[in-house]
Design a protein around this motif. Structure first.
Motif, PDB file in Angstrom:
ATOM      1  N   GLU A 276      81.908  49.770   6.056  1.00 53.20           N
ATOM      2  CA  GLU A 276      82.609  48.490   6.019  1.00 53.20           C
ATOM      3  C   GLU A 276      81.902  47.463   6.895  1.00 53.20           C
ATOM      4  N   ASP A 277      81.440  47.869   8.074  1.00 58.60           N
ATOM      5  CA  ASP A 277      80.725  46.942   8.955  1.00 58.60           C
ATOM      6  C   ASP A 277      79.429  46.462   8.310  1.00 58.60           C
ATOM      7  N   THR A 278      78.711  47.377   7.657  1.00 57.83           N
ATOM      8  CA  THR A 278      77.469  47.008   6.982  1.00 57.83           C
ATOM      9  C   THR A 278      77.735  46.074   5.809  1.00 57.83           C
ATOM     10  N   ARG A 279      78.811  46.329   5.100  1.00 54.48           N
ATOM     11  CA  ARG A 279      79.167  45.459   3.970  1.00 54.48           C
ATOM     12  C   ARG A 279      79.441  44.038   4.443  1.00 54.48           C
ATOM     13  N   ILE A 280      80.150  43.909   5.566  1.00 55.17           N
ATOM     14  CA  ILE A 280      80.443  42.587   6.108  1.00 55.17           C
ATOM     15  C   ILE A 280      79.153  41.878   6.523  1.00 55.17           C
ATOM     16  N   ARG A 281      78.265  42.595   7.210  1.00 52.47           N
ATOM     17  CA  ARG A 281      77.008  41.998   7.659  1.00 52.47           C
ATOM     18  C   ARG A 281      76.138  41.591   6.471  1.00 52.47           C
ATOM     19  N   TYR A 282      76.105  42.443   5.450  1.00 54.28           N
ATOM     20  CA  TYR A 282      75.284  42.130   4.279  1.00 54.28           C
ATOM     21  C   TYR A 282      75.816  40.874   3.570  1.00 54.28           C
ATOM     22  N   LYS A 283      77.134  40.756   3.457  1.00 51.46           N
ATOM     23  CA  LYS A 283      77.703  39.578   2.813  1.00 51.46           C
ATOM     24  C   LYS A 283      77.402  38.313   3.609  1.00 51.46           C
ATOM     25  N   GLU A 284      77.421  38.405   4.943  1.00 45.44           N
ATOM     26  CA  GLU A 284      77.122  37.241   5.766  1.00 45.44           C
ATOM     27  C   GLU A 284      75.646  36.841   5.638  1.00 45.44           C
ATOM     28  N   ILE A 285      74.741  37.827   5.600  1.00 45.22           N
ATOM     29  CA  ILE A 285      73.314  37.518   5.420  1.00 45.22           C
ATOM     30  C   ILE A 285      73.071  36.913   4.041  1.00 45.22           C
ATOM     31  N   LEU A 286      73.710  37.493   3.033  1.00 42.01           N
ATOM     32  CA  LEU A 286      73.571  36.948   1.677  1.00 42.01           C
ATOM     33  C   LEU A 286      74.116  35.530   1.609  1.00 42.01           C
TER      34      LEU A 286
END
Length: 303
Positions: A276-286
């Motif tokens: 979940e933490d990685t998903r949040i970070r990936y969405k913010e980078i995207l």
């Protein structure tokens, strides 16, 4: 290949207690020789030592391969973000790029190695231990699963709260980085900059404290629920031993297996939190890259 070795390391203590240390010891014939109780104990202990050694070596090699894969994925991810940013006209929001390449990208690259390896290894470990428990006694095996539905309901609920706070933390950290970069201009109002930076730091502190409270509460709750299962083993399993339904060695083996059972379960919950933490970070980078692209398209639309 680690799972059969794991099952063997769970079975051997039971065999030592029931077949060697019990009063009704049956002689073992090995390669045509009848072994005494001491020799039998030495053989089983040697096999047990070999099993735990192979298990440790296998985990070490797996972690080395995971580390190599994680670093390679992290390097390629950073290079991809950098090249994508370089292609954008004007290179907007330059101050946020170092943070994205460092703090935000590193957990994503590190998680890449666990994406497949951790569910397979820890999930397989969990199923192997659970199978061992059910073989010893189906009721004791079912007792190990009584708390699991409650954990599966409460922990994802708490994780959603952490996800929301993590998103706020990333956005506030980017605003702080952007504000610090703007302060390099000597024409700016220094008093206003200091106040804005102090307010941003206070907001970051408040967000992180809330994240810590929720995370520690989830950890304490998970530890408490996990500790309830041995209570069932001691009470219900002890009753079965008194009724001679199962052997004392089987109960000891189940208790030892449950200690190993809680470890992969915690790892799987940790994997879910990291996912979940990685998903949040990936969405913010995207979102950062998409904002760059939209900013480049605006002049073309006006024309």
């Amino acid at each position: 290949s680690l799972l059969p070795v794991l099952y063997l390391s769970l079975e051997l203590p039971k065999q030592i207690v029931n077949n060697v240390l019990s009063k009704s010891h049956a002689p073992l014939s090995l390669l045509g020789y009848d072994l005494t109780a001491t020799q039998h104990l030495a053989v089983l202990s040697g096999v047990f030592l070999l099993a735990i050694t192979l298990n440790g070596v296998g985990k070490y090699l797996l972690n080395v391969l995971k580390g190599r894969l994680a670093e390679r994925c992290l390097r390629r991810l950073r290079l991809l973000i950098y090249c994508r940013w370089r292609k954008q006209a004007g290179h907007l929001r330059k101050s946020e790029l170092p943070q994205i390449l460092g703090q935000e990208a590193e957990p994503i690259g590190g998680f890449a190695a666990d994406l497949v390896a951790l569910p397979v290894t820890q999930g397989g470990t969990l199923l192997t231990i659970l199978l061992f428990m059910f073989i010893q006694d189906p009721i004791l095996g079912a007792a190990a699963l009584t708390i699991l539905p409650l954990q599966l309901f409460l922990l994802p609920f708490l994780q959603r709260i952490v996800n929301r706070l993590s998103r706020e933390r990333i956005q506030e950290m980017r605003r702080l980085t952007r504000g610090l970069t703007e302060q390099l201009n000597p024409a700016q109002d220094q008093l206003r900059d200091v106040r804005r930076t102090a307010a941003s730091l206070r907001h970051l502190e408040a967000i992180r404290r809330r994240i810590h409270r929720v995370k520690f509460f989830a950890k304490a709750l998970n530890n408490f629920l996990t500790a309830l299962t041995p209570f069932m083993f001691y009470s219900l399993g002890g009753y079965f031993v008194l009724e001679e339904r199962i052997s004392l060695g089987a109960l000891i083996a189940v208790l030892a297996a449950h200690k190993d059972f809680s470890a992969p379960l915690k790892e799987l919950f940790r994997f879910y939190q990291q996912l979940e933490d990685t998903r949040i970070r990936y969405k913010e980078i995207l979102g950062f890259l998409l904002e760059q692209q939209q900013a480049d398209l605006k002049p073309a639309v006006k024309c």
